[in-house]
Design an enzyme around this catalytic site. Structure first.
Site, PDB file in Angstrom:
ATOM      1  N   ASP A  41      -9.213  -4.922  -6.148  1.00  0.00           N
ATOM      2  CA  ASP A  41      -8.709  -3.721  -5.475  1.00  0.00           C
ATOM      3  C   ASP A  41      -9.119  -2.486  -6.277  1.00  0.00           C
ATOM      4  O   ASP A  41      -8.661  -2.290  -7.404  1.00  0.00           O
ATOM      5  CB  ASP A  41      -7.190  -3.796  -5.357  1.00  0.00           C
ATOM      6  N   ARG A  66     -12.360   7.363   8.417  1.00  0.00           N
ATOM      7  CA  ARG A  66     -12.096   5.937   8.506  1.00  0.00           C
ATOM      8  C   ARG A  66     -13.137   5.125   7.735  1.00  0.00           C
ATOM      9  O   ARG A  66     -12.796   4.146   7.055  1.00  0.00           O
ATOM     10  CB  ARG A  66     -12.084   5.499   9.970  1.00  0.00           C
ATOM     11  N   SER A 109       0.841  -1.194   0.000  1.00  0.00           N
ATOM     12  CA  SER A 109       0.000   0.000   0.000  1.00  0.00           C
ATOM     13  C   SER A 109       0.884   1.254   0.000  1.00  0.00           C
ATOM     14  O   SER A 109       1.779   1.377  -0.834  1.00  0.00           O
ATOM     15  CB  SER A 109      -0.947  -0.055   1.203  1.00  0.00           C
ATOM     16  N   HIS A 137      -8.433  -4.249  -1.519  1.00  0.00           N
ATOM     17  CA  HIS A 137      -7.120  -3.716  -1.143  1.00  0.00           C
ATOM     18  C   HIS A 137      -6.592  -4.346   0.139  1.00  0.00           C
ATOM     19  O   HIS A 137      -5.387  -4.533   0.298  1.00  0.00           O
ATOM     20  CB  HIS A 137      -7.208  -2.195  -0.992  1.00  0.00           C
ATOM     21  N   ASP A 138      -7.464  -4.657   1.078  1.00  0.00           N
ATOM     22  CA  ASP A 138      -7.039  -5.223   2.357  1.00  0.00           C
ATOM     23  C   ASP A 138      -6.659  -6.697   2.271  1.00  0.00           C
ATOM     24  O   ASP A 138      -6.309  -7.301   3.295  1.00  0.00           O
ATOM     25  CB  ASP A 138      -8.158  -5.074   3.396  1.00  0.00           C
TER      26      ASP A 138
END
Length: 381
Positions: A327, A229, A160, A360-361
């Site tokens: 992603d 967040r 990332s 993405h995670d």
């Protein structure tokens, strides 16, 4: 770090007694966009044993929010953010590799950043911290590696934001690593990611409690950080996973708020819980600085305006580039660009496109997928 402690560390030094360890940067530490940092330091942790030849070091550069605690250790048995990836017999095997993980410059997890104490004033830097770039984070990490007596890394790992920092590290310090593992990153910030991060910063700055960076525990920009967040979490996962985990399931009546516009669906409740756990664990000003540094990053600056030329200027023996098809924050096309660019520099590059549903995670949770390509790559070095 207290002002007295900082003033005692005018020269580079490595502390191996704290957990995490602290490394004192050269002072003043020059910053890319002007200005300098006095008595700065990095927090880092290590696992494994450095070989006599000092040729088995693996450096991990992290995303925006993680600490240096990638995995548990004797001094800190709490599970790390990459617990299943780093350790004896794991994909990044600490029986062979000496693994270093750095908390990025500008963070609030032990390294110098806006939340740190300015040794000249005895108060937190807040917005007086120098403008931060990922190149600054890269240079600081390189100083740490050199301070440990390591001339050349066996492998540099970046995921990332840390992947962008890793590319800066490699382009600024030619020959500093034999191999590189690039994970879900980009050679330059792209409009979608910039737009999301811009909204996150706006949410924080528009919170009245932010107060131009002058907040405290009693008046903390909780609403702004919460929205920031939530926006991040939405982009970190894929639409496929949101549907698979939550569909349109509603909360039970006793779980709903009295507010007629309050959370009604399980996915809303999930975001609320995720934000609640994060907001007071990370400093808002540090979030702003690191977010903006990510937007500023463009490796094309080192290739006369060309991403490919800049990447081709990086000299590596081997590289592994990993991307995820779901992603949306750092799409697969950006990973392909990194792979092609590194090939242009003569590196033997392996490219892995994973179909993990976590978006993405995925590198944090799909250990089978990521570990399945990382382990054999490192074993072949």
């Amino acid at each position: 770090m207290s002002p007295d402690f900082a003033r005692q560390h005018h020269q580079q030094s490595v502390s191996m007694t704290e957990s995490p360890h602290l490394f004192a940067l050269t002072s003043p530490f020059a910053m890319k966009r002007g200005g300098s940092l006095l008595h700065g330091h990095l927090a880092y942790e290590t696992w494994g044993t450095l070989s006599a030849a000092r040729d088995n070091a693996v450096l991990i550069l992290t995303g925006l929010s993680p600490s240096a605690h990638a995995a548990s250790s004797a001094s800190d048995p709490e599970p790390g953010w990459w617990e299943e990836m780093v350790g004896p017999g794991k994909p990044i095997d600490t029986t062979r590799w000496f693994v270093i993980c750095v908390n990025t410059l500008g963070s609030c997890k032990g390294s110098s950043g806006p939340a740190s104490i300015d040794p000249d004033t005895g108060e937190a830097y807040r917005l007086d911290f120098p403008e931060l770039s990922l190149e600054d984070a890269a240079n600081a990490s390189h100083q740490l590696v050199q301070g440990l007596g390591i001339e050349r890394l066996a492998c540099l790992v970046g995921n990332s934001m840390g992947g962008m920092t890793a590319l800066a590290y490699l382009v600024l310090h030619p020959g500093s690593a034999r191999a590189h593992i690039s994970i879900s990153t980009a050679a330059q910030a792209q409009p979608f990611a910039i737009a999301i991060r811009s909204l996150q910063r706006e949410a924080i700055r528009l919170d009245p409690n932010w107060n131009q960076g002058h907040y405290d525990e009693s008046r903390y920009p909780e609403a702004g950080m919460s929205i920031a967040r939530k926006l991040g979490v939405i982009t970190y996962r894929s639409a496929m996973e949101w549907v698979g985990r939550f569909a349109r399931i509603r909360l039970d009546s006793e779980q709903r708020e009295d507010d007629p516009f309050g959370a009604e669906f399980q996915v809303e409740s999930y975001l609320v819980g995720h934000a609640r756990r994060f907001v007071r664990s990370f400093d808002p000003n540090c979030y702003l600085y690191l977010s903006r540094a990510s937007d500023w990053f463009d490796i094309a600056e080192y290739g006369h305006g060309s991403v490919n030329a800049a990447l081709a200027g990086i000299r590596l023996e081997r590289a592994l580039v990993i991307g995820v098809s779901t992603d949306i924050l750092f799409p697969l096309s950006q990973q392909e660009e990194v792979a092609e660019g590194l090939r242009g520099g003569g590196a033997k590059v392996e490219f892995a496109a994973l179909d993990s549903p976590q978006g993405h995670d995925a590198f944090l949770v799909d250990i089978a997928g990521f570990g399945g390509v990382i382990a054999p790559f490192l074993a072949s070095l």
